[in-house]
Design a protein around this motif. Structure first.
Motif, PDB file in Angstrom:
ATOM      1  N   GLN A  71      -1.073  11.037  -6.090  1.00  0.00           N
ATOM      2  CA  GLN A  71      -1.233  11.937  -7.227  1.00  0.00           C
ATOM      3  C   GLN A  71      -0.721  11.293  -8.515  1.00  0.00           C
ATOM      4  O   GLN A  71      -1.344  11.414  -9.579  1.00  0.00           O
ATOM      5  N   GLN A  72       0.400  10.589  -8.418  1.00  0.00           N
ATOM      6  CA  GLN A  72       0.933   9.906  -9.598  1.00  0.00           C
ATOM      7  C   GLN A  72       0.016   8.768 -10.038  1.00  0.00           C
ATOM      8  O   GLN A  72      -0.145   8.520 -11.235  1.00  0.00           O
ATOM      9  N   TYR A  73      -0.573   8.094  -9.070  1.00  0.00           N
ATOM     10  CA  TYR A  73      -1.511   7.025  -9.404  1.00  0.00           C
ATOM     11  C   TYR A  73      -2.699   7.579 -10.178  1.00  0.00           C
ATOM     12  O   TYR A  73      -3.118   7.010 -11.197  1.00  0.00           O
ATOM     13  N   TRP A  74      -3.272   8.697  -9.692  1.00  0.00           N
ATOM     14  CA  TRP A  74      -4.414   9.290 -10.389  1.00  0.00           C
ATOM     15  C   TRP A  74      -4.037   9.742 -11.795  1.00  0.00           C
ATOM     16  O   TRP A  74      -4.812   9.594 -12.733  1.00  0.00           O
ATOM     17  N   ALA A  75      -2.835  10.303 -11.932  1.00  0.00           N
ATOM     18  CA  ALA A  75      -2.391  10.743 -13.259  1.00  0.00           C
ATOM     19  C   ALA A  75      -2.240   9.546 -14.191  1.00  0.00           C
ATOM     20  O   ALA A  75      -2.587   9.613 -15.383  1.00  0.00           O
ATOM     21  N   GLN A  76      -1.717   8.433 -13.664  1.00  0.00           N
ATOM     22  CA  GLN A  76      -1.562   7.230 -14.467  1.00  0.00           C
ATOM     23  C   GLN A  76      -2.917   6.655 -14.867  1.00  0.00           C
ATOM     24  O   GLN A  76      -3.102   6.174 -15.983  1.00  0.00           O
ATOM     25  N   GLU A  77      -3.878   6.721 -13.942  1.00  0.00           N
ATOM     26  CA  GLU A  77      -5.217   6.227 -14.241  1.00  0.00           C
ATOM     27  C   GLU A  77      -5.827   6.979 -15.424  1.00  0.00           C
ATOM     28  O   GLU A  77      -6.595   6.425 -16.209  1.00  0.00           O
ATOM     29  N   ALA A  78      -5.475   8.257 -15.531  1.00  0.00           N
ATOM     30  CA  ALA A  78      -6.029   9.075 -16.615  1.00  0.00           C
ATOM     31  C   ALA A  78      -5.573   8.585 -17.981  1.00  0.00           C
ATOM     32  O   ALA A  78      -6.201   8.885 -19.000  1.00  0.00           O
ATOM     33  N   LYS A  79      -4.485   7.827 -18.008  1.00  0.00           N
ATOM     34  CA  LYS A  79      -3.937   7.355 -19.285  1.00  0.00           C
ATOM     35  C   LYS A  79      -4.521   6.006 -19.707  1.00  0.00           C
ATOM     36  O   LYS A  79      -4.240   5.518 -20.796  1.00  0.00           O
ATOM     37  N   TYR A 105       0.164  -1.543  -4.766  1.00  0.00           N
ATOM     38  CA  TYR A 105       0.649  -2.430  -5.817  1.00  0.00           C
ATOM     39  C   TYR A 105       0.157  -3.835  -5.493  1.00  0.00           C
ATOM     40  O   TYR A 105       0.415  -4.369  -4.408  1.00  0.00           O
ATOM     41  N   CYS A 106      -0.596  -4.407  -6.423  1.00  0.00           N
ATOM     42  CA  CYS A 106      -1.179  -5.740  -6.233  1.00  0.00           C
ATOM     43  C   CYS A 106      -0.256  -6.772  -6.882  1.00  0.00           C
ATOM     44  O   CYS A 106      -0.029  -6.734  -8.103  1.00  0.00           O
ATOM     45  N   ARG A 107       0.260  -7.680  -6.082  1.00  0.00           N
ATOM     46  CA  ARG A 107       1.180  -8.685  -6.613  1.00  0.00           C
ATOM     47  C   ARG A 107       0.458  -9.691  -7.508  1.00  0.00           C
ATOM     48  O   ARG A 107       1.062 -10.257  -8.419  1.00  0.00           O
ATOM     49  N   LEU A 108      -0.837  -9.906  -7.262  1.00  0.00           N
ATOM     50  CA  LEU A 108      -1.603 -10.825  -8.103  1.00  0.00           C
ATOM     51  C   LEU A 108      -1.772 -10.257  -9.509  1.00  0.00           C
ATOM     52  O   LEU A 108      -1.587 -10.967 -10.501  1.00  0.00           O
ATOM     53  N   ARG A 109      -2.122  -8.967  -9.604  1.00  0.00           N
ATOM     54  CA  ARG A 109      -2.356  -8.337 -10.902  1.00  0.00           C
ATOM     55  C   ARG A 109      -1.100  -7.703 -11.494  1.00  0.00           C
ATOM     56  O   ARG A 109      -1.127  -7.239 -12.646  1.00  0.00           O
ATOM     57  N   PRO A 162       0.811  -1.230   0.000  1.00  0.00           N
ATOM     58  CA  PRO A 162       0.000   0.000   0.000  1.00  0.00           C
ATOM     59  C   PRO A 162       0.838   1.270   0.000  1.00  0.00           C
ATOM     60  O   PRO A 162       1.880   1.342   0.662  1.00  0.00           O
ATOM     61  N   ILE A 163       0.362   2.292  -0.740  1.00  0.00           N
ATOM     62  CA  ILE A 163       1.067   3.578  -0.775  1.00  0.00           C
ATOM     63  C   ILE A 163       0.227   4.720  -0.212  1.00  0.00           C
ATOM     64  O   ILE A 163       0.753   5.813   0.016  1.00  0.00           O
ATOM     65  N   PHE A 216      -0.701  -1.456 -10.047  1.00  0.00           N
ATOM     66  CA  PHE A 216      -1.366  -0.718  -8.980  1.00  0.00           C
ATOM     67  C   PHE A 216      -2.871  -0.864  -9.123  1.00  0.00           C
ATOM     68  O   PHE A 216      -3.423  -0.816 -10.221  1.00  0.00           O
ATOM     69  N   ARG A 217      -3.535  -1.020  -7.984  1.00  0.00           N
ATOM     70  CA  ARG A 217      -4.971  -1.153  -7.962  1.00  0.00           C
ATOM     71  C   ARG A 217      -5.553  -0.301  -6.830  1.00  0.00           C
ATOM     72  O   ARG A 217      -4.874   0.061  -5.874  1.00  0.00           O
ATOM     73  N   ASN A 218      -6.841  -0.039  -6.962  1.00  0.00           N
ATOM     74  CA  ASN A 218      -7.586   0.781  -6.003  1.00  0.00           C
ATOM     75  C   ASN A 218      -8.592  -0.134  -5.309  1.00  0.00           C
ATOM     76  O   ASN A 218      -9.488  -0.678  -5.959  1.00  0.00           O
ATOM     77  N   PHE A 219      -8.454  -0.339  -3.994  1.00  0.00           N
ATOM     78  CA  PHE A 219      -9.308  -1.273  -3.271  1.00  0.00           C
ATOM     79  C   PHE A 219     -10.209  -0.521  -2.283  1.00  0.00           C
ATOM     80  O   PHE A 219      -9.735   0.322  -1.520  1.00  0.00           O
ATOM     81  N   ARG A 220     -11.501  -0.850  -2.311  1.00  0.00           N
ATOM     82  CA  ARG A 220     -12.425  -0.278  -1.331  1.00  0.00           C
ATOM     83  C   ARG A 220     -12.334  -1.043  -0.017  1.00  0.00           C
ATOM     84  O   ARG A 220     -12.373  -2.275  -0.008  1.00  0.00           O
ATOM     85  N   LEU A 221     -12.263  -0.316   1.096  1.00  0.00           N
ATOM     86  CA  LEU A 221     -12.083  -0.961   2.391  1.00  0.00           C
ATOM     87  C   LEU A 221     -13.292  -1.797   2.787  1.00  0.00           C
ATOM     88  O   LEU A 221     -13.151  -2.807   3.490  1.00  0.00           O
ATOM     89  N   ASP A 222     -14.501  -1.397   2.334  1.00  0.00           N
ATOM     90  CA  ASP A 222     -15.687  -2.168   2.721  1.00  0.00           C
ATOM     91  C   ASP A 222     -15.802  -3.482   1.962  1.00  0.00           C
ATOM     92  O   ASP A 222     -16.699  -4.283   2.244  1.00  0.00           O
ATOM     93  N   ARG A 223     -14.907  -3.730   1.008  1.00  0.00           N
ATOM     94  CA  ARG A 223     -14.894  -5.013   0.296  1.00  0.00           C
ATOM     95  C   ARG A 223     -13.774  -5.926   0.786  1.00  0.00           C
ATOM     96  O   ARG A 223     -13.566  -7.006   0.219  1.00  0.00           O
ATOM     97  N   ILE A 224     -13.053  -5.501   1.797  1.00  0.00           N
ATOM     98  CA  ILE A 224     -11.996  -6.333   2.375  1.00  0.00           C
ATOM     99  C   ILE A 224     -12.636  -7.275   3.389  1.00  0.00           C
ATOM    100  O   ILE A 224     -13.208  -6.835   4.381  1.00  0.00           O
ATOM    101  N   SER A 225     -12.545  -8.577   3.133  1.00  0.00           N
ATOM    102  CA  SER A 225     -13.189  -9.567   4.002  1.00  0.00           C
ATOM    103  C   SER A 225     -12.262 -10.082   5.089  1.00  0.00           C
ATOM    104  O   SER A 225     -12.720 -10.554   6.129  1.00  0.00           O
TER     105      SER A 225
END
Length: 323
Positions: free
Chosen positions: A223-231, A190-194, A176-177, A197-206
């Motif tokens: 901020q860099q993550y959001w900029a990358q998402e834009a691409k 950063y998700c090692r499975l995928r 997590p960053i 970088f991924r965005n995880f909602r806390l209410d979906r963590i079991s």
């Protein structure tokens, strides 16, 4: 005591507090903070030193308090206490059980430092400040607090995560960053499975566990993550400037209440007071239906094609009311 002496005394107390909260701070930063000259700051530092305060001058870096030195906490003003009470209310409803408990403990220490009259005032006003709608939370009572600890200690997190579409759980190892709150709490990692970088909602963590494994500190920021998402190819980057002075306060509130449903990713305040808002959307037409009621307060920066979508919607509305 004349006004100038009172002002200087107030500045010295604030300066002492600041030195206890920062590792180092330069004379220029202090001068800007207190709106005085650097010469005045030099004089204030000498005053603190002559009073026995162990201020250390670090050549080329600035000033710092001798490590380990602490003064008893200064008295809080009534306004500061109310601001912290508000923070306690927010934490109790918008974070997790562990963070709410820690915030409550910190507030107990604050109350102990208050004068009796201010303590009574805080108790009187507390029922009049409420956070009515809590953000959705994970079933784990200390998810937020654990993830904050993982971010700061660079520890790998192992968690069960429920897919939004199917509810199917998968086990993930993440690095997590950062965390942020929109309609829900999210952790960016950063998700090692995928292998991305991924965005995880806390209410979906079991399920969640912080491992002893450390990961190297990553240079990436939210901020860099959001900029990358834009691409990303499946989302289109939209940038708008929003001027809240052009519309009614109720509309401004509606803009902020609903922006997260329309791809809001980031925003910053510009020098002129306007907001520059970044949105990541899958449909410009869908976004245009939301933006149209804010006409006059919104300027489209990019993409230019969004202007066409808004124009067509506006013309359709005009024709409907003038037929």
């Amino acid at each position: 005591m004349i006004d100038s002496e009172a002002t200087r005394l107030s500045r010295l107390v604030a300066l002492l507090t600041l030195l206890q909260t920062k590792r180092t701070v330069t004379a220029a930063e202090l001068a800007e903070r207190f709106s005085v000259s650097t010469r005045t700051i030099y004089r204030d530092i000498r005053t603190l030193e002559s009073a026995g305060i162990p201020v250390v001058t670090q050549e080329g870096k600035g000033y710092a308090m001798l490590d380990g030195y602490r003064l008893p906490p200064v008295m809080f003003t009534r306004e500061e206490a109310i601001a912290l009470l508000t923070a306690e209310k927010l934490a109790s409803r918008l974070t997790d059980t562990a963070t709410a408990r820690l915030t409550g403990t910190a507030m107990d220490k604050l109350r102990a430092a208050l004068r009796h009259a201010d303590r009574d005032h805080l108790e009187t006003i507390a029922p009049y400040i409420e956070v009515m709608e809590p953000a959705s939370a994970s079933e784990q009572p200390n998810t937020y607090q654990q993830l904050v600890a993982a971010v700061t200690s660079h520890r790998v997190v192992r968690m069960g995560y429920l897919a939004a579409e199917t509810g199917e759980a998968t086990m993930r190892e993440i690095e997590p960053i950062g965390l942020y709150l929109s309609d829900h709490w999210h952790v960016v990692a950063y998700c090692r499975l995928r292998q991305a970088f991924r965005n995880f909602r806390l209410d979906r963590i079991s399920s969640l566990a912080i491992s002893d494994e450390l990961f190297p500190a990553r240079p990436e920021t939210l901020q860099q993550y959001w900029a990358q998402e834009a691409k990303r190819t499946d989302q289109e980057k939209v940038v708008i400037h929003f001027d809240p002075s052009k519309i009614l306060p109720a509309q401004v509130q509606h803009f902020h209440d609903t922006k997260h449903r329309y791809g809001w990713a980031h925003e910053q305040t510009l020098a002129d007071g306007n907001l520059e808002v970044l949105l990541l959307v899958g449909s410009l037409t869908y976004l245009a239906t939301w933006l149209l009621p804010f006409a006059g307060a919104v300027k489209i920066i990019e993409p230019e094609s969004l202007v066409g979508h808004l124009s067509r919607l506006a013309k359709k509305a005009y024709d409907a009311f003038n037929s």
